[in-house]
Design an enzyme around this catalytic site. Structure first.
Site, PDB file in Angstrom:
ATOM      1  N   GLU A 208       0.722  -1.264   0.144  1.00  0.00           N
ATOM      2  CA  GLU A 208      -0.034  -0.021  -0.084  1.00  0.00           C
ATOM      3  C   GLU A 208       1.016   1.192  -0.107  1.00  0.00           C
ATOM      4  O   GLU A 208       2.190   1.203   0.255  1.00  0.00           O
ATOM      5  CB  GLU A 208      -0.869  -0.147   1.223  1.00  0.00           C
ATOM      6  CG  GLU A 208      -1.927  -1.291   1.202  1.00  0.00           C
ATOM      7  CD  GLU A 208      -2.583  -1.245   2.498  1.00  0.00           C
ATOM      8  OE1 GLU A 208      -2.713  -0.565   3.421  1.00  0.00           O
ATOM      9  OE2 GLU A 208      -3.554  -2.140   2.780  1.00  0.00           O
ATOM     10  N   PRO A 209       0.317   2.178  -0.286  1.00  0.00           N
ATOM     11  CA  PRO A 209       1.237   3.580  -0.245  1.00  0.00           C
ATOM     12  C   PRO A 209       1.962   3.705   0.982  1.00  0.00           C
ATOM     13  O   PRO A 209       3.194   4.297   1.179  1.00  0.00           O
ATOM     14  CB  PRO A 209      -0.028   4.792  -0.421  1.00  0.00           C
ATOM     15  CG  PRO A 209      -1.116   4.035  -1.050  1.00  0.00           C
ATOM     16  CD  PRO A 209      -1.138   2.724  -0.832  1.00  0.00           C
TER      17      PRO A 209
ATOM     18  N   SER B  74       7.751  -2.175   3.073  1.00  0.00           N
ATOM     19  CA  SER B  74       8.534  -2.946   3.823  1.00  0.00           C
ATOM     20  C   SER B  74       7.660  -3.410   4.984  1.00  0.00           C
ATOM     21  O   SER B  74       7.885  -4.589   5.344  1.00  0.00           O
ATOM     22  CB  SER B  74       9.907  -2.606   4.081  1.00  0.00           C
ATOM     23  OG  SER B  74      10.629  -2.466   2.945  1.00  0.00           O
TER      24      SER B  74
ATOM     25  N   GLU C 270       9.375  -8.202  -3.916  1.00  0.00           N
ATOM     26  CA  GLU C 270       9.074  -9.542  -3.079  1.00  0.00           C
ATOM     27  C   GLU C 270      10.158  -9.292  -1.840  1.00  0.00           C
ATOM     28  O   GLU C 270      10.666 -10.138  -1.308  1.00  0.00           O
ATOM     29  CB  GLU C 270       9.148 -10.667  -4.003  1.00  0.00           C
ATOM     30  CG  GLU C 270       7.954 -10.688  -4.621  1.00  0.00           C
ATOM     31  CD  GLU C 270       7.718 -11.958  -5.467  1.00  0.00           C
ATOM     32  OE1 GLU C 270       8.115 -13.018  -4.711  1.00  0.00           O
ATOM     33  OE2 GLU C 270       7.171 -12.237  -6.391  1.00  0.00           O
TER      34      GLU C 270
HETATM   35  N1  COS Z   1       6.160 -18.126   6.960  1.00  0.00           N
HETATM   36  C1  COS Z   1       5.094 -18.454   7.826  1.00  0.00           C
HETATM   37  N2  COS Z   1       4.875 -17.416   8.956  1.00  0.00           N
HETATM   38  C2  COS Z   1       5.397 -16.459   9.031  1.00  0.00           C
HETATM   39  C3  COS Z   1       6.502 -16.111   8.158  1.00  0.00           C
HETATM   40  C4  COS Z   1       6.810 -17.059   7.170  1.00  0.00           C
HETATM   41  N3  COS Z   1       7.659 -17.035   6.244  1.00  0.00           N
HETATM   42  N4  COS Z   1       7.138 -15.058   8.453  1.00  0.00           N
HETATM   43  C5  COS Z   1       6.675 -14.411   9.342  1.00  0.00           C
HETATM   44  N5  COS Z   1       5.531 -15.395   9.875  1.00  0.00           N
HETATM   45  C6  COS Z   1       4.619 -15.020  10.893  1.00  0.00           C
HETATM   46  C7  COS Z   1       5.382 -15.075  12.439  1.00  0.00           C
HETATM   47  O1  COS Z   1       5.598 -16.281  12.718  1.00  0.00           O
HETATM   48  C8  COS Z   1       4.382 -14.219  13.069  1.00  0.00           C
HETATM   49  O2  COS Z   1       3.527 -14.969  13.748  1.00  0.00           O
HETATM   50  P1  COS Z   1       3.136 -15.220  15.143  1.00  0.00           P
HETATM   51  O3  COS Z   1       2.509 -13.916  15.641  1.00  0.00           O
HETATM   52  O4  COS Z   1       1.915 -16.131  15.264  1.00  0.00           O
HETATM   53  O5  COS Z   1       4.302 -15.600  15.918  1.00  0.00           O
HETATM   54  C9  COS Z   1       3.705 -13.429  12.072  1.00  0.00           C
HETATM   55  O6  COS Z   1       3.730 -14.031  10.921  1.00  0.00           O
HETATM   56  C10 COS Z   1       4.267 -11.906  12.001  1.00  0.00           C
HETATM   57  O7  COS Z   1       5.548 -12.252  11.789  1.00  0.00           O
HETATM   58  P2  COS Z   1       6.651 -11.035  12.068  1.00  0.00           P
HETATM   59  O8  COS Z   1       6.621 -10.719  13.376  1.00  0.00           O
HETATM   60  O9  COS Z   1       8.167 -11.547  11.681  1.00  0.00           O
HETATM   61  O10 COS Z   1       6.214  -9.830  11.352  1.00  0.00           O
HETATM   62  P3  COS Z   1       6.916  -8.230  10.965  1.00  0.00           P
HETATM   63  O11 COS Z   1       5.910  -7.244  10.925  1.00  0.00           O
HETATM   64  O12 COS Z   1       8.059  -7.852  11.937  1.00  0.00           O
HETATM   65  O13 COS Z   1       7.207  -8.482   9.528  1.00  0.00           O
HETATM   66  C11 COS Z   1       8.691  -8.716   7.652  1.00  0.00           C
HETATM   67  C12 COS Z   1       8.298  -9.346   9.245  1.00  0.00           C
HETATM   68  C13 COS Z   1       9.680  -7.256   7.703  1.00  0.00           C
HETATM   69  C14 COS Z   1       9.655  -9.909   7.307  1.00  0.00           C
HETATM   70  C15 COS Z   1       7.705  -8.647   6.227  1.00  0.00           C
HETATM   71  O14 COS Z   1       6.739  -7.531   6.813  1.00  0.00           O
HETATM   72  C16 COS Z   1       7.965  -8.685   5.180  1.00  0.00           C
HETATM   73  O15 COS Z   1       8.465  -9.624   4.644  1.00  0.00           O
HETATM   74  N6  COS Z   1       7.887  -7.334   4.697  1.00  0.00           N
HETATM   75  C17 COS Z   1       8.485  -7.289   3.117  1.00  0.00           C
HETATM   76  C18 COS Z   1       7.127  -7.625   2.240  1.00  0.00           C
HETATM   77  C19 COS Z   1       7.560  -7.541   0.886  1.00  0.00           C
HETATM   78  O16 COS Z   1       8.097  -8.437   0.523  1.00  0.00           O
HETATM   79  N7  COS Z   1       6.770  -6.914   0.167  1.00  0.00           N
HETATM   80  C20 COS Z   1       6.682  -7.109  -1.214  1.00  0.00           C
HETATM   81  C21 COS Z   1       5.291  -7.193  -1.534  1.00  0.00           C
HETATM   82  S1  COS Z   1       4.994  -8.387  -3.123  1.00  0.00           S
HETATM   83  S2  COS Z   1       5.935  -7.637  -4.672  1.00  0.00           S
END
Ligand code: COS
Length: 382
Positions: A125-126, A130, A363
């Protein structure tokens, strides 16, 4: 896991021929017109590329991860815009349904996606890139429907999508990941509109735009997995797989750029001999070859681990980080080897240099991959 080496070899040869004979000759046309010709789109459908990762029982090819990355290494050897057309069907657009969808959802949507109906993934979203868990799009339950409101950004293939996997907040009290659910939303739903196509740095022929939801009614049956609050995890699992796919793409594209640079270096003469004879050029060629080999090896290893049922979140991020950064270095060296010719559009490398820049962004940026890797390390050590 490779189920049958001979069958895979036939598929790889077919893809390799398709890339060489059909896609490469059309790269410039696609870059100029910003469109992939209809006949090529149909050929991709006929080859089964849209359904590569959809299980056979839902009319896809049902490739394993190892088989999929092997195919994507080949597809990387041409403009990434071609892969982008079916990339969301293979990866982030369909896998939420494959991984967590109910049987009814799989039966309804997967065969259509395998045939070529485009699926998009709407997470960003806007104000939530990340920090995906901070997304603000809401889904309010009203009887047997949810009502979606919000704005999604940079959504690949949105202009032609038939269906969207949309992450939205079903529980406004929960600010983080646990308040998020994933929905299957059909294009053409009243209230769903598209923004103007984004003007991107590269990958002409691949299209992204905003997707806007204004009181869009979505049947409750379309919540992925049939329950609220698991949508963020669905998105993360989908991204784990998508990141491996993209790593293979970045590696295949690096191979193409290196191949172009090698041939240029062998033909281009300066100081009375081909520049490939000079050791400073050889160093750039050798470093690129070495890094591509390393990326291929780690991707195949991670793919095999995923096929064996292991959690490869950490390994997928290692691969995405290494392969996308490596691809950027190879692009830079390939331009350098081409000299001034690398800066003008007479050679494909000028276009590829711009096309591959997004590998380090989408991603999950390289910095997000570092965070995922470190988080996994700390969790495993404690
Ligand atoms: N598989 C399964 N569950 C997952 C997971 C995975 N790969 N990664 C995280 N989770 C789960 C965690 O276990 C957690 O669950 P619990 O609360 O039950 O423990 C929940 O999801 C939240 O995870 P976390 O606390 O790690 O979330 P954050 O908000 O800290 O975010 C990042 C983690 C930064 C890694 C995530 O927001 C991310 O990947 N950001 C980038 C997004 C992206 O790639 N955007 C591109 C869009 S598509 S082009």
């Amino acid at each position: 896991m490779i189920r049958d080496q001979e069958t895979l070899n036939v598929l790889l040869e077919t893809i390799s021929r398709f890339v060489k004979e059909r896609l490469k000759p059309n790269e410039e046309l696609v870059a100029e017109t910003d469109e992939i010709p209809e006949n090529l789109q149909q050929e991709m459908k006929d080859l089964g590329l849209f359904g590569m990762s959809i299980p056979e029982q839902y009319d896809g090819l049902g490739l394993t991860m190892e088989e999929e990355v092997s195919v994507v290494f080949e597809l990387g050897k041409t403009s990434p815009a071609f892969r982008s057309l079916f990339g969301t069907n293979v990866g982030i657009g369909s896998q939420g349904i494959v991984i967590d969808g109910t049987e009814e959802q799989k039966r309804k949507y997967l065969p259509q996606l395998a045939k070529g109906m485009i699926a998009s993934f709407a997470l960003t979203e806007p104000d939530a890139g990340s920090d995906a868990a901070s997304l603000r799009t809401t889904a309010r339950r009203e009887g047997d429907h949810y009502v979606l409101n919000g704005n999604k950004r940079f959504i690949t293939n949105a202009p032609t999508a038939g269906v969207f996997t949309v992450m939205a907040r079903t529980d406004p009290e929960k600010k983080g990941a646990s308040g998020i659910s994933a929905f299957i939303v059909e294009a053409g739903s009243p209230g769903l509109t598209l923004g103007r196509p984004d003007k991107k740095m590269g990958q002409r022929g691949a299209h992204t735009c905003d997707v806007i939801f204004e009181n869009v009614h979505v049947p409750a049956a379309n919540i992925i997995g049939g329950q609220e609050g698991i949508g963020f995890k669905t998105a993360m699992k989908t991204l784990d797989k998508g990141r491996l796919h993209l790593s293979a793409l970045a590696t295949g594209t690096a191979e193409r750029m290196l191949d172009d640079a090698l041939h240029y270096a062998m033909e281009r003469k300066q100081f009375g001999k081909p520049i490939a004879d000079f050791q400073l050029i050889q160093a750039m060629l050798a470093d690129s070859k070495m890094e591509i080999y390393a990326a291929r090896s780690m991707i195949l290893d991670a793919a095999r681990q995923r096929d064996a049922g292991k959690d490869v979140s950490c390994e997928a991020s290692c691969c995405k980080l290494f392969a996308s950064e490596m691809c950027g270095r190879v692009a830079d060296r390939a331009v350098q080897i081409h000299g001034g010719s690398g800066y003008v559009s007479d050679y494909a490398i000028e276009r590829f240099y711009r096309d591959v820049r997004v590998f380090r962004l989408y991603e999950g940026t390289s910095q997000i991959q570092q965070l995922v890797i470190a988080k996994n390390m700390i969790r495993n050590a404690s």
